[in-house]
Design a protein around this motif. Structure first.
Motif, PDB file in Angstrom:
ATOM      1  N   THR A 133     -58.900   8.213  56.378  1.00 18.74           N
ATOM      2  CA  THR A 133     -59.505   9.300  55.623  1.00 18.74           C
ATOM      3  C   THR A 133     -58.765   9.425  54.297  1.00 18.74           C
ATOM      4  O   THR A 133     -57.688   8.841  54.105  1.00 18.74           O
ATOM      5  CB  THR A 133     -59.403  10.636  56.383  1.00 18.74           C
ATOM      6  N   LEU A 134     -59.341  10.173  53.394  1.00 18.00           N
ATOM      7  CA  LEU A 134     -58.656  10.375  52.110  1.00 18.00           C
ATOM      8  C   LEU A 134     -57.316  11.061  52.303  1.00 18.00           C
ATOM      9  O   LEU A 134     -56.379  10.842  51.519  1.00 18.00           O
ATOM     10  CB  LEU A 134     -59.540  11.200  51.168  1.00 18.00           C
ATOM     11  N   ALA A 135     -57.197  11.828  53.367  1.00 19.89           N
ATOM     12  CA  ALA A 135     -55.923  12.502  53.636  1.00 19.89           C
ATOM     13  C   ALA A 135     -54.824  11.520  54.019  1.00 19.89           C
ATOM     14  O   ALA A 135     -53.636  11.834  53.922  1.00 19.89           O
ATOM     15  CB  ALA A 135     -56.113  13.537  54.748  1.00 19.89           C
ATOM     16  N   ASP A 136     -55.224  10.308  54.480  1.00 18.89           N
ATOM     17  CA  ASP A 136     -54.236   9.296  54.847  1.00 18.89           C
ATOM     18  C   ASP A 136     -53.661   8.574  53.634  1.00 18.89           C
ATOM     19  O   ASP A 136     -52.698   7.803  53.769  1.00 18.89           O
ATOM     20  CB  ASP A 136     -54.865   8.248  55.778  1.00 18.89           C
ATOM     21  N   LEU A 137     -54.247   8.786  52.476  1.00 13.69           N
ATOM     22  CA  LEU A 137     -53.832   8.034  51.297  1.00 13.69           C
ATOM     23  C   LEU A 137     -52.746   8.781  50.539  1.00 13.69           C
ATOM     24  O   LEU A 137     -52.833  10.002  50.354  1.00 13.69           O
ATOM     25  CB  LEU A 137     -55.027   7.809  50.358  1.00 13.69           C
ATOM     26  N   PRO A 138     -51.740   8.077  50.067  1.00 17.44           N
ATOM     27  CA  PRO A 138     -50.726   8.736  49.221  1.00 17.44           C
ATOM     28  C   PRO A 138     -51.349   9.173  47.901  1.00 17.44           C
ATOM     29  O   PRO A 138     -52.093   8.421  47.267  1.00 17.44           O
ATOM     30  CB  PRO A 138     -49.669   7.651  49.019  1.00 17.44           C
ATOM     31  N   ARG A 139     -51.052  10.390  47.503  1.00 16.41           N
ATOM     32  CA  ARG A 139     -51.636  10.927  46.280  1.00 16.41           C
ATOM     33  C   ARG A 139     -50.899  10.479  45.032  1.00 16.41           C
ATOM     34  O   ARG A 139     -51.466  10.474  43.933  1.00 16.41           O
ATOM     35  CB  ARG A 139     -51.612  12.466  46.313  1.00 16.41           C
ATOM     36  N   GLU A 140     -49.634  10.096  45.196  1.00 14.75           N
ATOM     37  CA  GLU A 140     -48.816   9.749  44.045  1.00 14.75           C
ATOM     38  C   GLU A 140     -48.703   8.232  43.892  1.00 14.75           C
ATOM     39  O   GLU A 140     -48.597   7.503  44.879  1.00 14.75           O
ATOM     40  CB  GLU A 140     -47.412  10.347  44.189  1.00 14.75           C
ATOM     41  N   SER A 141     -48.713   7.777  42.679  1.00 12.12           N
ATOM     42  CA  SER A 141     -48.497   6.353  42.399  1.00 12.12           C
ATOM     43  C   SER A 141     -47.056   5.975  42.728  1.00 12.12           C
ATOM     44  O   SER A 141     -46.135   6.797  42.585  1.00 12.12           O
ATOM     45  CB  SER A 141     -48.767   6.054  40.923  1.00 12.12           C
ATOM     46  N   VAL A 168     -54.820  -1.169  44.499  1.00 12.13           N
ATOM     47  CA  VAL A 168     -53.833  -0.622  43.567  1.00 12.13           C
ATOM     48  C   VAL A 168     -52.431  -0.667  44.177  1.00 12.13           C
ATOM     49  O   VAL A 168     -51.443  -0.944  43.488  1.00 12.13           O
ATOM     50  CB  VAL A 168     -54.214   0.833  43.211  1.00 12.13           C
ATOM     51  N   ASP A 169     -52.341  -0.413  45.480  1.00 10.62           N
ATOM     52  CA  ASP A 169     -51.048  -0.339  46.159  1.00 10.62           C
ATOM     53  C   ASP A 169     -50.687  -1.631  46.876  1.00 10.62           C
ATOM     54  O   ASP A 169     -50.002  -1.620  47.898  1.00 10.62           O
ATOM     55  CB  ASP A 169     -51.063   0.810  47.179  1.00 10.62           C
ATOM     56  N   GLY A 170     -51.133  -2.772  46.372  1.00  7.68           N
ATOM     57  CA  GLY A 170     -50.847  -4.045  47.017  1.00  7.68           C
ATOM     58  C   GLY A 170     -49.358  -4.285  47.208  1.00  7.68           C
ATOM     59  O   GLY A 170     -48.521  -3.807  46.426  1.00  7.68           O
ATOM     60  N   TYR A 171     -49.025  -5.024  48.235  1.00  7.86           N
ATOM     61  CA  TYR A 171     -47.626  -5.272  48.581  1.00  7.86           C
ATOM     62  C   TYR A 171     -46.972  -6.190  47.559  1.00  7.86           C
ATOM     63  O   TYR A 171     -47.569  -7.177  47.120  1.00  7.86           O
ATOM     64  CB  TYR A 171     -47.543  -5.912  49.958  1.00  7.86           C
ATOM     65  N   GLU A 172     -45.734  -5.856  47.181  1.00  2.39           N
ATOM     66  CA  GLU A 172     -44.975  -6.688  46.247  1.00  2.39           C
ATOM     67  C   GLU A 172     -43.531  -6.796  46.710  1.00  2.39           C
ATOM     68  O   GLU A 172     -42.943  -5.817  47.185  1.00  2.39           O
ATOM     69  CB  GLU A 172     -44.989  -6.089  44.830  1.00  2.39           C
ATOM     70  N   PHE A 173     -42.956  -7.975  46.552  1.00  2.00           N
ATOM     71  CA  PHE A 173     -41.528  -8.147  46.762  1.00  2.00           C
ATOM     72  C   PHE A 173     -40.788  -7.592  45.540  1.00  2.00           C
ATOM     73  O   PHE A 173     -41.394  -7.363  44.480  1.00  2.00           O
ATOM     74  CB  PHE A 173     -41.196  -9.623  46.977  1.00  2.00           C
ATOM     75  N   ARG A 181     -55.277   6.996  39.166  1.00  6.37           N
ATOM     76  CA  ARG A 181     -55.281   7.182  40.616  1.00  6.37           C
ATOM     77  C   ARG A 181     -56.064   8.434  41.005  1.00  6.37           C
ATOM     78  O   ARG A 181     -56.866   8.414  41.950  1.00  6.37           O
ATOM     79  CB  ARG A 181     -53.847   7.260  41.137  1.00  6.37           C
ATOM     80  N   GLU A 182     -55.824   9.496  40.271  1.00  2.00           N
ATOM     81  CA  GLU A 182     -56.546  10.734  40.571  1.00  2.00           C
ATOM     82  C   GLU A 182     -58.036  10.590  40.306  1.00  2.00           C
ATOM     83  O   GLU A 182     -58.865  11.175  41.024  1.00  2.00           O
ATOM     84  CB  GLU A 182     -55.937  11.874  39.748  1.00  2.00           C
ATOM     85  N   GLU A 183     -58.391   9.798  39.293  1.00  2.00           N
ATOM     86  CA  GLU A 183     -59.811   9.536  39.040  1.00  2.00           C
ATOM     87  C   GLU A 183     -60.428   8.755  40.196  1.00  2.00           C
ATOM     88  O   GLU A 183     -61.569   9.020  40.600  1.00  2.00           O
ATOM     89  CB  GLU A 183     -59.964   8.754  37.731  1.00  2.00           C
ATOM     90  N   ILE A 184     -59.672   7.791  40.730  1.00  2.00           N
ATOM     91  CA  ILE A 184     -60.165   7.028  41.877  1.00  2.00           C
ATOM     92  C   ILE A 184     -60.344   7.938  43.086  1.00  2.00           C
ATOM     93  O   ILE A 184     -61.399   7.945  43.738  1.00  2.00           O
ATOM     94  CB  ILE A 184     -59.185   5.879  42.208  1.00  2.00           C
ATOM     95  N   LEU A 185     -59.305   8.713  43.399  1.00  2.00           N
ATOM     96  CA  LEU A 185     -59.352   9.586  44.570  1.00  2.00           C
ATOM     97  C   LEU A 185     -60.430  10.659  44.427  1.00  2.00           C
ATOM     98  O   LEU A 185     -60.972  11.137  45.438  1.00  2.00           O
ATOM     99  CB  LEU A 185     -57.987  10.237  44.774  1.00  2.00           C
ATOM    100  N   GLY A 186     -60.767  11.004  43.202  1.00  2.00           N
ATOM    101  CA  GLY A 186     -61.757  12.053  42.971  1.00  2.00           C
ATOM    102  C   GLY A 186     -63.141  11.528  42.633  1.00  2.00           C
ATOM    103  O   GLY A 186     -63.994  12.291  42.137  1.00  2.00           O
ATOM    104  N   ALA A 187     -63.395  10.260  42.889  1.00  2.00           N
ATOM    105  CA  ALA A 187     -64.694   9.668  42.533  1.00  2.00           C
ATOM    106  C   ALA A 187     -65.841  10.393  43.223  1.00  2.00           C
ATOM    107  O   ALA A 187     -65.736  10.809  44.383  1.00  2.00           O
ATOM    108  CB  ALA A 187     -64.710   8.195  42.914  1.00  2.00           C
ATOM    109  N   THR A 188     -66.945  10.532  42.497  1.00  2.00           N
ATOM    110  CA  THR A 188     -68.131  11.210  43.021  1.00  2.00           C
ATOM    111  C   THR A 188     -69.369  10.373  42.722  1.00  2.00           C
ATOM    112  O   THR A 188     -69.309   9.350  42.024  1.00  2.00           O
ATOM    113  CB  THR A 188     -68.303  12.593  42.381  1.00  2.00           C
ATOM    114  N   ALA A 189     -70.505  10.858  43.215  1.00  4.15           N
ATOM    115  CA  ALA A 189     -71.777  10.181  42.959  1.00  4.15           C
ATOM    116  C   ALA A 189     -72.061  10.095  41.464  1.00  4.15           C
ATOM    117  O   ALA A 189     -72.719   9.156  41.000  1.00  4.15           O
ATOM    118  CB  ALA A 189     -72.908  10.909  43.675  1.00  4.15           C
ATOM    119  N   ALA A 190     -71.554  11.065  40.701  1.00  8.81           N
ATOM    120  CA  ALA A 190     -71.791  11.044  39.249  1.00  8.81           C
ATOM    121  C   ALA A 190     -71.157   9.807  38.609  1.00  8.81           C
ATOM    122  O   ALA A 190     -71.704   9.256  37.637  1.00  8.81           O
ATOM    123  CB  ALA A 190     -71.230  12.314  38.608  1.00  8.81           C
TER     124      ALA A 190
END
Length: 969
Positions: free
Chosen positions: A517-525, A886-891, A916-925
């Motif tokens: 769910t969106l709640a499972d996603l970290p909000r901060e970069s 966006v959060d891909g794994y990196e060494f 990130r906030e734009e992604i998390l807040g995406a809408t039908a618009a």
């Protein structure tokens, strides 16, 4: 520690080399084997593998690999795999068919997401729906859109393999492998030969799954920081639904030849006027299975010693012979029960094949007589040891490397743990190396080994048309045997399949696919530590990260000091720094010095549009890695290559130019979508135009002229190279990027600063490149049976200001409309869209596509898919999928480099958080806004197609003036 009652513990060992507790289990009921690695890796990996040796070349295992991911008992939707791609934080999600096995690996840093992936994959492989429609779609079928039209073959795997067999390199690999194993499964095409794929029946397909996809034929694998007991519980839930059923899927050993064999064949390719060098030759050996880990390492190190770098003696002998343009093969492969070894050349006159073969054998004989120099052995040993200890797998999850290493022996009932350790084996091998071990191995594995084949290929300009005519003749024969009812039935079947492909899945069934769910996603970069200062007169970016005792250093030089006509020289200029030697050392000695004292030194270029303006971030990097005690050695080498490389070494530069040209031509078909993308965008922005000059079709044209110029005007070439060096390597427009923990950096910072201060400090003003930004629609002709179709435009230029949420709309578009229209219905191997928010560049692309105009029509209809109502589940999944990217794994080294690059492109942490906030807040618009932009591309975009002449000509006949045609191969 307790273990699940359904399993018996066979082995329990700590393997220090991979920092893991390794436990090998056997499922009591079915006999399934499980290797479980418990370690601190947050990038968790699961994989399930089946022995699937094919008995023919119909591609049965490959088609099945595609099909099991098209719906299962628990998740009865058309494409659960795509739903996972759309809405998972996975760091890896795919499936692979090999000559003797099929593997289904997944990886994720998020525990909930990881278990979701595991469950969907287990249900897919053990309880797939496997409908006949799926077989027709993924494998092959007759397509008849009108009873008066000719029959055609369609199918995703069918067209994928047509693309594979359009590549001369792939044809060579296929023939070479088949030549060594004529009597066993390795002599078949596991991917599928397009000529044989239509022989496969649905009944055979179903039976293969029933036989091979069973727990008794399973090797399951886990690695990471998740709970070991939970792993077993998840597996038992599936395994326990089966009874033990031993599967006869062993790979038999190929009987040995008594004498070498010669094979002469052709590939579909054009012949350039006055050019005889359209051939390839490969000398191949069958090798006995390695007895242990030491022999595995020996095979790898011997391959490196012989051909693993430009200074290796066999590679050097071939490239300096003048017989061809580049080397093929790289030594002893791994992954098959009986490995194969190959060495050869491309870009030869087929009449010289015997000379190449003789040179390979005589060079091996000479090395067997004298052995390798001590410096060569030391460099190879250090290179291997550094790589094993660093264990840096880049974007590829470490656990997957462990899995495939283990499978090399585990699949054939060997020890799966032995390939994970290396200390004892490496120590023993290093001791043997000093006593002539590798010279003896050359004689044993190659010179005294009569199980050898020599394959010679030459271009046949009529082969492509001939094969197309043969296929048409077969289809015409099939059609001629159909009466009116059969034709009507075939047309009805075509329409029924298309209707099924266009059907929308039941939302209730889609909702059963587990998701976050969106709640499972970290909000901060994620923020990478960075300290910005100066060092020795240059900008310094330092990243305090744990690097296991290794210092990573990137030296960056601004390309804006170069004139535009200098840019195409940069790929070869960069190679020349490391591969021509210096005034004090030839390039062999220099290569050995790098290998003996560092973990590697490499060069590359980086390009991007900059944030906030129309400018370009364009940099040349020289990067190295070493332990602190060797930093001084590494800096001395860097200084030598930057300021003292032998740019006057004409013969070596010519060899590199020929290799570069041959390598680019070999990539044209396998990487056709990337070639199209680069060409498509070259007329849109300065950064893309520069990319085309240094890595696109324009670069290939430059290389062809450069090869001639080296002969006719070497003085002019050398002057250009020296001018590039004099302008570029100046600390005034330089950045230093360092990644290491604080204690390490404190030890080496002073030495790095002294080195930087010793570099020249010339004042060169930035140059206006005056890029030629003129988009045009083109048809680029290559000898291929498939097409790569692109269409695009710059959305900023068209007046659109999009946001991070636009990527959510494109994620949805790629995993729904484009997947369905281009791949499922169109039969291409892939179709996608790409959008760069910084530059505004947008492109549609297809991969190994049997269509051209139909694909363009699909692109032009894409806006409708985004204008349709978007469900809440689809929106959420698409947001999750974008955040996963966006959060891909990196060494740590990659984190440090990415942080630096963000600085150079103006991508601040504040901007990243905004996106990130734009992604998390995406809408039908946001979907509607993207639809409007894509509709503008339909009207104003330009087209680039890389494909066969017949397809491009036909498109221009149907739509006159659509494409300006250029033959590139």
């Amino acid at each position: 520690m307790s273990y699940h009652d359904a399993f018996e513990l066979i082995r329990d060992e700590h393997i220090a080399e991979v920092n893991s507790q390794a436990q090998l289990f056997r499922h009591k009921k079915t006999g399934a084997e499980v290797l479980s690695l418990v370690n601190d890796d947050e990038n968790k990996v699961f994989g399930i593998t089946f022995k699937t040796p094919p008995e023919d070349s119909t591609g049965i295992a490959h088609i099945l690999e595609h099909s099991v991911l098209c719906g299962s008992r628990k998740y009865p939707v058309k494409k659960p795999f795509v739903e996972l791609v759309k809405g998972s934080l996975n760091t890896f999600l795919n499936a692979m068919t090999f000559p003797d096995k099929t593997a289904y690996p997944v990886a994720s840093q998020n525990l909930k997401d990881f278990y979701n992936l595991v469950d969907v994959y287990l249900d897919a492989v053990f309880f797939p729906l496997l409908t006949e429609e799926t077989f027709l779609q993924e494998g092959w079928h007759y397509e008849l859109e009108d009873v008066k039209a000719p029959l055609v073959y369609k199918g995703v795997v069918f067209n994928e393999m047509k693309g594979v067999y359009s590549s001369p390199d792939a044809v060579m690999r296929d023939i070479a492998q088949r030549s060594l194993y004529p009597d066993i499964t390795y002599g078949k095409s596991s991917g599928g030969d397009p000529k044989a794929i239509p022989d496969l029946t649905f009944a055979q397909f179903k039976a293969f799954h029933q036989t091979h996809y069973h727990p008794s034929n399973t090797r399951a694998f886990f690695s990471g920081d998740d709970d070991a007991n939970q792993r077993l519980a998840i597996l038992d839930e599936y395994f326990s639904q089966f009874e033990r059923a031993p599967v006869d899927a062993e790979v038999q050993l190929q009987p040995r030849f008594n004498a070498p064999r010669q094979i002469v064949a052709t590939y579909a390719g054009s012949k350039e006027e006055g050019k005889a060098r359209d051939g390839m030759v490969s000398v191949n050996w069958l090798i006995d299975p390695p007895a242990d880990r030491e022999e595995q390492l020996s095979h790898g190190m011997l391959s490196y010693l012989l051909a693993g770098n430009p200074a290796a003696p066999l590679r050097k002998a071939l490239t300096e012979s003048g017989l061809g343009e580049g080397m093929t093969g790289g030594g002893i492969g791994s992954g098959m029960r009986q490995p194969m070894a190959s060495f050869g050349m491309k870009g030869i006159d087929p009449a010289d094949a015997g000379k190449v073969e003789a040179l390979i054998l005589s060079t091996l004989e000479a090395i067997a007589e004298t052995g390798f120099a001590a410096e060569q052995l030391e460099a190879a040993a250090n290179t291997f040891e550094f790589s094993l200890r660093e264990n840096n797998t880049g974007s590829y999850p470490r656990g997957m490397v462990y899995m495939f290493n283990a499978l090399g022996s585990w699949l054939h009932d060997g020890d799966p743990l032995a390939p994970l350790a290396f200390e004892a084996a490496l120590s023993a091998l290093k001791a043997k190396a000093q006593d002539g071990h590798f010279a003896r191995e050359i004689r044993r594995l190659f010179l005294d080994n009569m199980h050898r084949t020599t394959v010679t290929l030459s271009a046949d300009p009529t082969q492509g048309a001939r094969e197309a005519a043969q296929e048409a003749e077969i289809l015409a024969s099939v059609r001629s045997k159909m009466d009116a009812d059969a034709l009507a039935a075939t047309q009805a079947e075509t329409e029924r399949l298309k209707a099924l492909q266009e059907e929308v899945d039941d939302p209730a069934q889609l909702a059963r696919i587990p998701t976050l769910t969106l709640a499972d996603l970290p909000r901060e970069s994620r923020i990478v530590p960075i300290e910005k200062s100066t060092l020795g007169g240059a900008k310094l970016f330092y990243h305090d990260l744990p690097t296991l005792g290794i210092v990573y250093l990137d030296l960056g030089f601004d390309l804006h000091v170069l004139d535009a006509e200098m840019l195409p020289y940069l790929p070869l200029f960069g190679r020349a720094l490391l591969q021509t030697g210096t005034s004090k050392q030839d390039f062999v000695a220099l290569t050995q010095r790098i290998g003996r004292t560092t973990g590697g030194i490499a060069q590359h270029r980086a390009l991007s549009a900059r944030q906030g303006d129309d400018g370009t971030a364009a940099w040349f990097f020289l990067s190295g890695k070493a332990v602190p005690d060797r930093i001084e050695d590494m800096l001395a080498i860097m200084g030598d290559v930057l300021l003292d490389a032998r740019l006057d070494n004409r013969e070596r530069f010519k060899q590199m130019a020929l290799e570069e040209k041959a390598g680019f031509e070999a990539r044209m078909i396998p990487s056709g979508n990337a070639i199209v993308d680069t060409r498509l965008k070259a007329g849109l922005t300065e950064a893309s135009w520069v990319s085309e000059q240094m890595g696109g079709v324009a670069y290939l044209m430059f290389l062809r002229k450069l090869v001639q110029q080296i002969e006719s005007d070497w003085a002019g070439v050398e002057t250009m190279l020296r001018t590039i060096r004099d302008r570029l390597f100046n600390r005034g427009r330089m950045v230093v990027n360092a990644t290491a923990d604080a204690a390490l950096w404190q030890r080496v910072e002073g030495g790095v600063g002294q080195f930087v201060a010793s570099l020249p400090n010339g004042a060169f003003a930035p140059v206006d490149w005056q890029a030629h930004l003129v988009p045009q629609s083109e048809g680029l002709i290559i000898p291929a049976q498939v097409n790569y179709v692109g269409k695009g435009a710059n959305l900023k230029a068209l007046g659109f200001a999009l946001t991070g949420a636009s990527s959510v709309a494109l994620k949805f578009l790629n995993t729904t409309y484009l997947w369905d229209k281009i791949r499922v219905q169109g039969g291409a191997y892939g179709g996608s869209s790409r959008f760069d928010l910084t530059s505004g560049n947008f492109s549609f692309l297809s991969y190994r596509d049997p269509n051209l105009l139909k694909t363009l029509d699909a692109y032009d209809g894409a806006a409708k898919a985004l204008n349709a109502p978007i469900g809440a589940n689809d929106l959420t999944r698409s947001i999750i999928g974008v955040i996963g990217g966006v959060d891909g794994y990196e060494f740590p080294d990659a984190k440090g480099y990415s942080s630096m690059w963000r600085e150079l492109t103006g991508t601040t942490d504040a901007l990243r958080q905004q996106r990130r906030e734009e992604i998390l807040g995406a809408t039908a618009a946001d979907f509607k806004a993207m639809a409007e932009a894509i509709d503008a591309i339909a009207r104003h975009g330009h087209v680039v197609v890389l494909g066969g002449e017949a397809a491009i000509t036909a498109a221009n006949v149907e739509r006159p003036g659509l494409l300006t045609v250029t033959k590139v191969m």
